[in-house]
Enzyme design. Sequence first.
Site, short mmCIF file in Angstrom:
data_model
loop_
_atom_site.label_atom_id
_atom_site.label_comp_id
_atom_site.label_asym_id
_atom_site.label_seq_id
_atom_site.Cartn_x
_atom_site.Cartn_y
_atom_site.Cartn_z
N ASN A 9 30.80 -53.87 10.39
CA ASN A 9 31.14 -55.23 10.78
C ASN A 9 31.82 -55.86 9.56
O ASN A 9 31.15 -56.30 8.63
CB ASN A 9 29.86 -55.97 11.16
N ARG A 81 32.86 -53.44 14.83
CA ARG A 81 32.76 -54.69 15.58
C ARG A 81 34.06 -55.47 15.39
O ARG A 81 34.46 -55.74 14.24
CB ARG A 81 31.59 -55.52 15.07
N HIS A 170 29.99 -63.04 20.96
CA HIS A 170 28.60 -62.54 20.91
C HIS A 170 28.29 -61.72 22.16
O HIS A 170 27.13 -61.58 22.55
CB HIS A 170 27.56 -63.68 20.83
N LEU A 199 20.91 -67.67 19.08
CA LEU A 199 20.90 -68.71 18.05
C LEU A 199 20.77 -68.06 16.67
O LEU A 199 19.68 -67.79 16.19
CB LEU A 199 19.73 -69.68 18.29
N ARG A 231 29.50 -74.41 12.00
CA ARG A 231 30.55 -74.82 12.95
C ARG A 231 30.09 -75.96 13.82
O ARG A 231 28.92 -76.03 14.21
CB ARG A 231 30.93 -73.64 13.87
N GLU A 378 22.76 -55.69 17.75
CA GLU A 378 24.18 -55.45 18.04
C GLU A 378 24.63 -54.08 17.52
O GLU A 378 25.48 -53.44 18.12
CB GLU A 378 25.02 -56.57 17.41
P1 ADP Z 1 24.19 -64.11 11.87
O1 ADP Z 1 24.87 -65.01 12.84
O2 ADP Z 1 24.69 -64.24 10.47
O3 ADP Z 1 24.01 -62.68 12.35
P2 ADP Z 1 21.31 -64.31 12.17
O4 ADP Z 1 21.17 -64.04 13.62
O5 ADP Z 1 20.81 -63.29 11.21
O6 ADP Z 1 22.77 -64.75 11.79
O7 ADP Z 1 20.57 -65.69 11.87
C1 ADP Z 1 20.54 -66.19 10.56
C2 ADP Z 1 19.85 -67.54 10.60
O8 ADP Z 1 18.55 -67.39 11.20
C3 ADP Z 1 19.54 -68.11 9.23
O9 ADP Z 1 20.63 -68.85 8.73
C4 ADP Z 1 18.36 -69.02 9.51
O10 ADP Z 1 18.83 -70.30 9.91
C5 ADP Z 1 17.69 -68.40 10.72
N1 ADP Z 1 16.40 -67.79 10.39
C6 ADP Z 1 16.16 -66.56 9.90
N2 ADP Z 1 14.83 -66.38 9.73
C7 ADP Z 1 14.23 -67.52 10.12
C8 ADP Z 1 12.87 -67.98 10.17
N3 ADP Z 1 11.85 -67.20 9.81
N4 ADP Z 1 12.65 -69.22 10.64
C9 ADP Z 1 13.66 -70.02 11.03
N5 ADP Z 1 14.96 -69.65 10.98
C10 ADP Z 1 15.23 -68.43 10.54
#
Ligand code: ADP
Length: 397
Positions: A9, A81, A170, A199, A231, A378
């Site tokens: 990716n 990806r 996504h 999310l 964003r 993914e």
């Molecule tokens: P990406 O879109 O980069 O793949 P992810 O799906 O890994 O992102 O999500 C990353 C986000 O998840 C972090 O920026 C954070 O906001 C949130 N996150 C990760 N772990 C936790 C947690 N234990 N509690 C709350 N939010 C979390």
Amino acid sequence: MTRSVLVLNSGSSSVKYAVVNPDSGVLVADGIVERIGESGGGGSGSAGVADHAEAMQVVFDSLAADGHGLDDLDLVAVGHRVVHGGPDLYRPTVIDDAAIARLKELSPLAPLHNPPAIQGIEVARAALPDLPHIAVFDTAFFHDLPPAAATYAIDAEVAQSRHIRRYGFHGTSHQYVSEQAAVFLDAPLESLSQIVLHLGNGASASAIVGGRPVETSMGLTPMEGLVMGTRSGDVDPGLIFYLWREAGMSVEDIESMLNRRSGVRGLGGEVDFRVLHQLMGSESEKERAAAQLAYDVYIHRLRKYIGAYLAVLGSADVLTFTAGVGENDAAVRRDALSGLTAFGIELDEHLNDSPARGARRISPDGAPTTVLVIPTDEELAIARACAGVLGGRLGDG
Ligand code: ADP
């Protein structure tokens, strides 16, 4: 069977990699090379990474350092990806020179995402010339979105000549998670109406009927829809012209602001929800208010979309949270779904607050809508898509 797929990716400043066995789902190795092109960047233990070619070498070195020489991995394909497949690339595509040329033509549709992916593909093809390289598109799952959901109400000729439509992103995650939801419920995918809330840093929602998407929140680009880490999600397009005309901002400035300095970071000063929650309890009134507003705007937008998708579906059999925030943030899940009992949506507070990992139900037994948390994967989905493409050629591996 020990065959595996190297999943890449490639972003502008990072390359995420994973080696996955598509048959067993076992993750053999994974990692990230960050801050490409920045001085002092690099993967674990490396001094600095000038470009994607060097990043690829860091990937191989990291794999070797973890005891995974290329010869031992039995790689059968490299899966890439790719964010935007444009109007005609949506099936997983074996990459040849013609596919690269087509991807380059599509770059204006995804100027922030596709060029680094193409760079990553070119570097990986040069490094591993004997393996098939396969592009898996983030837009693929939404290719057949119904016209009413895929179409912007703008001048039809302009839309057609410029390939402007709602593409959705996504897709790999929405598809994987909706399929896993059916597996978890031991119900045929065809029988389910689902809402999936992905999310993460990026965030998107989808409505899925019988395994096929009928709505999704991202559009021509991954900027539309939910409030995200950096964003804005939905804004009045008039805001762009206003900033351009009156604030003297260039198109690039506005694009950068809406992509990188908006969303939860733009309002609350922080992108990570773990830190955002801390700021919501900060002693500084200013910090606390800003973080709280960011959180409230995020939740409000999410609830708007859940309501909209309930109307699109009529009712939802399943609603699933996934990705970093969706999988981990019990408060977000609670606040997104509070007060929706009249629509069949309820949470079991105890299940929601449980620190359990893995696929799990968080609604009470027998609630009309089953609410799930399902970790997205993914990389595995991309590895499987590659194995699917090569099926016949791979034999039993
Ligand atoms: P990406 O879109 O980069 O793949 P992810 O799906 O890994 O992102 O999500 C990353 C986000 O998840 C972090 O920026 C954070 O906001 C949130 N996150 C990760 N772990 C936790 C947690 N234990 N509690 C709350 N939010 C979390």
